[in-house]
Each structure stands twice: as structure tokens, then as C-alpha cells.
Design a protein around this motif. Structure first.
Motif, short mmCIF file in Angstrom:
data_model
loop_
_atom_site.label_atom_id
_atom_site.label_comp_id
_atom_site.label_asym_id
_atom_site.label_seq_id
_atom_site.Cartn_x
_atom_site.Cartn_y
_atom_site.Cartn_z
N ILE A 62 0.82 -1.21 0.00
CA ILE A 62 0.00 0.00 0.00
C ILE A 62 0.86 1.26 0.00
O ILE A 62 0.60 2.21 -0.75
CB ILE A 62 -0.96 0.00 1.22
N MET A 63 1.92 1.26 0.82
CA MET A 63 2.78 2.44 0.90
C MET A 63 3.74 2.51 -0.28
O MET A 63 4.15 3.60 -0.69
CB MET A 63 3.58 2.41 2.20
N GLY A 64 4.12 1.37 -0.81
CA GLY A 64 5.22 1.34 -1.76
C GLY A 64 4.87 1.63 -3.20
O GLY A 64 5.74 1.67 -4.04
N ARG A 65 3.60 1.78 -3.52
CA ARG A 65 3.20 2.03 -4.89
C ARG A 65 2.07 3.05 -4.94
O ARG A 65 1.20 3.04 -4.08
CB ARG A 65 2.71 0.73 -5.56
N PRO A 66 2.06 3.93 -5.96
CA PRO A 66 0.96 4.91 -6.08
C PRO A 66 -0.26 4.28 -6.72
O PRO A 66 -0.64 4.59 -7.83
CB PRO A 66 1.57 5.99 -6.97
N LEU A 67 -0.90 3.37 -5.99
CA LEU A 67 -1.97 2.57 -6.58
C LEU A 67 -3.35 2.86 -6.00
O LEU A 67 -4.34 2.85 -6.72
CB LEU A 67 -1.67 1.07 -6.40
N VAL A 68 -3.44 3.05 -4.69
CA VAL A 68 -4.74 3.15 -4.03
C VAL A 68 -5.34 4.54 -4.27
O VAL A 68 -4.72 5.56 -3.98
CB VAL A 68 -4.61 2.88 -2.52
N ARG A 69 -6.57 4.56 -4.78
CA ARG A 69 -7.22 5.84 -5.10
C ARG A 69 -8.16 6.28 -4.00
O ARG A 69 -8.42 7.47 -3.85
CB ARG A 69 -7.99 5.71 -6.41
N ARG A 70 -8.72 5.34 -3.24
CA ARG A 70 -9.66 5.71 -2.19
C ARG A 70 -9.73 4.58 -1.16
O ARG A 70 -9.55 3.42 -1.49
CB ARG A 70 -11.06 5.97 -2.76
N PHE A 71 -9.96 4.96 0.08
CA PHE A 71 -10.09 4.01 1.18
C PHE A 71 -11.52 4.00 1.68
O PHE A 71 -12.24 5.00 1.62
CB PHE A 71 -9.18 4.40 2.35
N GLY A 72 -11.95 2.86 2.21
CA GLY A 72 -13.19 2.75 2.96
C GLY A 72 -12.89 2.02 4.25
O GLY A 72 -12.21 0.98 4.24
N LEU A 73 -13.32 2.55 5.37
CA LEU A 73 -12.86 2.07 6.67
C LEU A 73 -14.00 1.57 7.53
O LEU A 73 -15.09 2.13 7.53
CB LEU A 73 -12.14 3.19 7.43
#
Length: 329
Positions: free
Chosen positions: A55-66
Motif C-alpha cells: 500500500i505504501m510502496g506504490r501509487p496505486l490506491v485511489r480511495r479508502f473505505g474504513l
């Protein structure tokens, strides 16, 4: 901003979207059903910490749901394979890569990631069976003769996974940072470095260390029981160390309105124009302030060195004299 404004439910919802990237509707549902704060239940934090490099190592995640029971990630279809290649365990000539014990569970319209023998869920939304089949084909092509443990050992750990040494890590702090990554979306790049007892965050541009520290220890979006040490870096370089507080309680909290104003002002110019008064007049519907796509990009500065687990070690330690102790959880 007045105390009444600062404490209103609409403002609380809007400010949380600045930290987590959730939609306002998702925030309202979580607050209604669970009441906050953003604390995962059971062993959920272990799974989120295990996925830290992916998750931290790549610019991949566009949005989170918690929620307390799980973490939902929205990833562009063409990036699904990249994230899975980082996360899923494979036996290579150099040893096991990826997260030992992590297994994919394809569902209709999404893909679940779970750890064998532990509760917890990370869900990749929008990954339907077509995207999953394409990702599998790509992963198997890239792995070649390497053994893909995530497909060959569906319901049990391979001996190679059992032998992987687990370095001490502050899983609860790592999970807390992952759940608040959008706070750094105005930064040019972010580096996250966990060690046995703390998490070091370095970033370029974006909100100042003091503003981030205030939000993480004094606001409704704080990390309960945490303390923060600003590193006092110069220019556009910024950094903090997040640790567990030594005492169970801290001082009483009041919202750091000045810090929220700074985070708001440092958003992208388009967003800033559309939301210039959003802290004072928070949105009341899901379409008032769209949450833009963002990326967390990690680079390795000169002050770090490689570590076998895929993270990086910080070569200096901050002066603990300026630690900020967290508020009561």
C-alpha cells in the motif's frame, strides 16, 4: 472558527474525508454504526500492517473505505496486478516474497484478501472476476517457474511461509497510518519506515510537521494513545516519528482548527477553489466535494538503507524532547 462550528457533525465528517479519502456518506455510516474512532478490531490491524509495503510502496490506491472489521481499497483496474504482485506470496530463488499466509478470495464485484489463521479483511472493490482472471494470468506469467503459494496452498501455510522470520513491528501504528494516508495527499512524495516500536514518516511539501502532529494527536481523527515527534526538517522536507504513548491518558483535547485550515489550504488548486469555505460550511451531501484520485508515491532518500523485509531503516533518531503526547482514547 467557533467551538460550535468546530464541533458540528458536518464539519467532523468533512474533516475526516481530508484524512481518509472516504466519501461523506461512508463516514456518516461508519460513525452511525460504530461511532469511530478509526480503530480496527481483533487482528485486522495485523493484516493492514502486513500489507504496508504494497500500500505504501506504490501509487496505486485511489480511495479508502474504513470500518473496524475491514479495509476497502479502490484501485484502478490496470494497477490491480501490480498491487497483487507486491502482496501475494511467491517462493523465489531468494526466498518468499510478498506477505506469508496472504490468500485472495475472488467474489462477485470485488476481491478479498485474508491471512490464513487470522481474522481480518482487505477488500479490493471493483475487481470483478474478469479483472481477477487477467491479474492471475499476468502474475503467473511473471512468476514463471516460481511457486505461487497463494494458488498452490489455498487453505494452509507452506513450510517456506512458516520459516519466514517475522521482525518486530508496531502493527497497530502501521495500520493507523495506512488508514490516514490521504492526510499527505498534497505532498510530492511520502516515505513510511516502521521499526520495532515506531513509525517514521518523511514527506516533501504538503502540510507542515506541526499541523500533521496536531491532527494525529489532538483531533477527532487522532491515533488513540499515540505521541508524535516532529523531526524539524528544513525547506520543503518534513518528517515525524509516531510512537505509542507511555501513559494511558493525556491532556484534554480541543480540535486544532489552525491545523485543519492548513491542510485545507494545501489541497490541489482546483479543490481549494471549490472548497474555499468548506471548513466553515462543511458539505451536507455526497456530491458537494468530490474526493479526487490521489497517489502515495514512495522514494528512497539518502538517509535510509535497505532492509530484508522490503522496508527501509532510518539512520538517525530524533530528539525525543519535543514529543507530543496523544489525547485520551
Amino acid at each position: 472558527m467557533s467551538t460550535k462550528q468546530s464541533g458540528s457533525h458536518a464539519v467532523r465528517v468533512h474533516r475526516r474525508t481530508l484524512v481518509t479519502g472516504e466519501t461523506p456518506a461512508a463516514v456518516r455510516r461508519q460513525l452511525r454504526d460504530e461511532g469511530g474512532p478509526l480503530i480496527p478490531a481483533g487482528t485486522q490491524h495485523e493484516l493492514e500492517a502486513a500489507l504496508w509495503p504494497a500500500i505504501m510502496g506504490r501509487p496505486l490506491v485511489r480511495r479508502f473505505g474504513l470500518s473496524s472489521r475491514g479495509l476497502r481499497l479502490e484501485v484502478a483496474g490496470h494497477d490491480v496486478g501490480r498491487l497483487l504482485a507486491e502482496a501475494l506470496p511467491v517462493i523465489r530463488p531468494t526466498g518468499v516474497s510478498g506477505v506469508p499466509g496472504l490468500r485472495p478470495v475472488p467474489r462477485r464485484g470485488h476481491l478479498d484478501l485474508r491471512l490464513i489463521g487470522a481474522a481480518g479483511l482487505v477488500r479490493l472493490v471493483g475487481v470483478d472476476r474478469g479483472l481477477w482472471r487477467a491479474a492471475v494470468s499476468r502474475l503467473k506469467d511473471e512468476c514463471g517457474a516460481d511457486e505461487t503459494l497463494w494458488s498452490d496452498c489455498r487453505d494452509h501455510l507452506d513450510d517456506a511461509e512458516r520459516r519466514v522470520a517475522r521482525l518486530p513491528r508496531p502493527a497497530d501504528l502501521m495500520s493507523a497510518v495506512v488508514r490516514r494516508l490521504v492526510l499527505f495527499r498534497s505532498a510530492a512524495r511520502v516515505l513510511g519506515t516502521p521499526d520495532g516500536t515506531s513509525v517514521t514518516l518523511l514527506w516533501e511539501g504538503g502540510p507542515r510537521e506541526s499541523a500533521v502532529a496536531a491532527i494525529l494527536v489532538e483531533s477527532a481523527c487522532r491515533i488513540p494513545g499515540a505521541r508524535v515527534t516532529p523531526l524539524g526538517m528544513t525547506g520543503t522536507q518534513r518528517g515525524i516519528v509516531v510512537l505509542r504513548a507511555e501513559t494511558g491518558r493525556g491532556r484534554e483535547c480541543s480540535e486544532p482548527d489552525w491545523a485543519w485550515d492548513e491542510v485545507e489550504e494545501r489541497r490541489t488548486p482546483t479543490t481549494a477553489r471549490r472548497t474555499s469555505a468548506s471548513v466553515r460550511h462543511a458539505p451536507t451531501d455526497d456530491h458537494a466535494i468530490p474526493i479526487e484520485k490521489y497517489a502515495i508515491s514512495v522514494t528512497k532518500p539518502d538517509v535510509v538503507e535497505d532492509r530484508p523485509d522490503g522496508c527501509w531503516n532510518q539512520l538517525h533518531r530524533p530528539d525525543r524532547s519535543e514529543e507530543i503526547t496523544g489525547c485520551p482514547s
